[in-house]
Design a protein around this motif. Structure first.
Motif, short mmCIF file in Angstrom:
data_model
loop_
_atom_site.label_atom_id
_atom_site.label_comp_id
_atom_site.label_asym_id
_atom_site.label_seq_id
_atom_site.Cartn_x
_atom_site.Cartn_y
_atom_site.Cartn_z
N LEU A 1 7.64 4.51 -6.17
CA LEU A 1 8.57 4.63 -4.87
C LEU A 1 9.93 5.44 -5.25
O LEU A 1 10.46 5.79 -4.21
CB LEU A 1 8.95 3.23 -4.67
CG LEU A 1 7.82 2.33 -4.00
CD1 LEU A 1 8.10 0.85 -3.78
CD2 LEU A 1 7.54 2.91 -2.66
N LYS A 2 10.21 5.45 -6.35
CA LYS A 2 11.60 6.18 -6.88
C LYS A 2 11.29 7.44 -6.91
O LYS A 2 12.05 8.42 -6.92
CB LYS A 2 12.10 5.69 -8.07
CG LYS A 2 12.75 4.37 -8.12
CD LYS A 2 13.49 4.16 -9.60
CE LYS A 2 14.23 2.62 -9.26
NZ LYS A 2 15.42 2.65 -8.30
N GLY A 3 9.95 8.30 -6.78
CA GLY A 3 9.68 9.43 -6.60
C GLY A 3 8.76 10.24 -7.62
O GLY A 3 8.91 11.30 -8.06
N TYR B 1 10.91 2.54 1.55
CA TYR B 1 11.91 2.57 0.58
C TYR B 1 12.94 3.45 0.68
O TYR B 1 14.28 3.33 0.14
CB TYR B 1 10.90 2.76 -0.74
CG TYR B 1 11.69 2.45 -2.00
CD1 TYR B 1 11.74 1.32 -2.82
CD2 TYR B 1 12.48 3.68 -2.64
CE1 TYR B 1 12.72 1.18 -3.84
CE2 TYR B 1 13.11 3.52 -3.87
CZ TYR B 1 13.05 2.28 -4.46
OH TYR B 1 13.63 2.07 -5.68
N GLU B 2 12.73 4.79 1.06
CA GLU B 2 13.82 5.72 1.07
C GLU B 2 14.69 5.73 2.15
O GLU B 2 15.96 5.93 2.16
CB GLU B 2 12.87 7.23 1.15
CG GLU B 2 12.28 7.55 -0.12
CD GLU B 2 11.27 8.45 -0.05
OE1 GLU B 2 11.42 9.45 1.06
OE2 GLU B 2 10.75 9.04 -1.12
N THR B 3 14.18 5.19 3.34
CA THR B 3 15.19 5.19 4.44
C THR B 3 15.36 3.83 5.09
O THR B 3 16.08 3.76 6.05
CB THR B 3 14.41 6.16 5.74
OG1 THR B 3 13.05 5.26 6.26
CG2 THR B 3 14.06 7.39 5.31
N HIS C 1 -0.71 3.69 4.17
CA HIS C 1 0.17 2.85 3.77
C HIS C 1 0.85 3.28 2.45
O HIS C 1 2.23 2.80 2.36
CB HIS C 1 -0.97 1.66 3.09
CG HIS C 1 -1.48 0.75 3.92
ND1 HIS C 1 -0.83 -0.19 4.93
CD2 HIS C 1 -2.73 0.79 4.56
CE1 HIS C 1 -1.77 -0.62 5.75
NE2 HIS C 1 -2.90 -0.16 5.53
N SER C 2 0.42 4.47 1.83
CA SER C 2 1.10 4.93 0.60
C SER C 2 2.53 5.76 1.41
O SER C 2 3.63 5.46 0.94
CB SER C 2 0.35 5.86 -0.06
OG SER C 2 1.33 6.81 -0.72
N ALA D 1 4.90 0.49 -12.50
CA ALA D 1 4.28 1.88 -11.90
C ALA D 1 4.89 1.79 -10.60
O ALA D 1 4.97 2.98 -9.97
CB ALA D 1 2.88 1.82 -12.14
N THR D 2 4.50 0.67 -9.72
CA THR D 2 4.90 0.74 -8.21
C THR D 2 6.37 1.07 -8.12
O THR D 2 6.58 2.04 -7.12
CB THR D 2 4.70 -0.73 -7.62
OG1 THR D 2 3.12 -0.89 -7.77
CG2 THR D 2 4.98 -0.60 -6.20
#
Length: 226
Positions: A77-79, A109-111, A101-102, A72-73
């Motif tokens: 993070l993948k959206g 993760y994205e940048t 934190h979220s 799930a994590t």
């Protein structure tokens, strides 16, 4: 955006979903409908990566990537965002720390860069004011003492901050008064770059959204697609 291929899901060796096939188009709003116990929540929780259920066979493809075995994590993070129907209280964790934190995890993760505290506070203030959420909420513990409508508004706050690629909302209108329901609808309409999957029993609610496709479930199977 999302392809589900011949998905069979079980819980404690009891099959709950039987050969589900579905295609969700990018930047569209899809509705999943059916009687209580038909498998709607099982399906969306499985898409989000819940460890409660077992995927016995089939695939889940998200943005042309097989995520069937991801937890799930990693899916989050993948959206993939899940606005669950029943969110637990978390004593000791403030709304501020939870959101910080979220969002920091998503940005890194994205940048591959750290989110500056100033940038976080700017984004948080803008989202909070959009939903008319008082600053005093930030020191409250997650969902502790929150009404049903307040819990929905907190979900919307997370949704606006993280700007997911796919947002799954499990009965967002349940327990929400007319004012909060309008905020939910307005928020969805304000996010044209997010694909939505909506579970709702209220036709009056979904009629206010531009639903592109409806899947009707019955006894763990998709019986109608329209």
């Amino acid at each position: 955006m999302l392809k589900i291929k011949n998905l069979f899901v079980s819980l404690d060796k009891k099959t709950l979903l039987y050969g589900i096939n579905a295609r969700i188009e990018k930047n569209k709003i899809c509705r999943i409908y059916g009687k209580n116990g038909c498998g709607k929540t099982t399906l969306v929780n499985t898409i989000a990566g819940s460890s409660t259920y077992n995927i016995d066979s089939g695939q889940i493809i998200f943005n042309n990537e097989d995520i069937t075995k991801m937890d799930a994590t990693e899916r989050a993070l993948k959206g993939i965002f899940l606005g669950a129907q029943n969110v637990p209280e978390i004593p000791g964790l403030t709304v501020m720390n939870f959101l910080k934190h979220s969002l920091m995890a998503h940005v890194k993760y994205e940048t591959k860069k750290e989110l500056l505290m100033g940038d976080f506070l700017t984004r948080l203030t803008k989202a909070r004011e959009q939903l008319n959420i008082p600053e005093s909420w930030l020191t409250r513990y997650i969902n502790v003492g929150f009404s049903g409508g307040e819990r929905k508004k907190l979900m919307l706050l997370r949704l606006i901050l993280t700007q997911p690629k796919l947002a799954i909302l499990d009965e967002p209108d349940s327990g929400a008064d007319a004012v909060v329901q309008k905020q939910i609808i307005d928020t969805i309409k304000s996010m044209p770059k997010t694909t939505f999957i909506i579970i709702s029993h209220q036709d009056s609610f979904v009629k206010k959204l531009n639903i592109s496709k409806t899947y009707i479930l019955d006894s763990g199977k998709i019986t109608i697609k329209k």
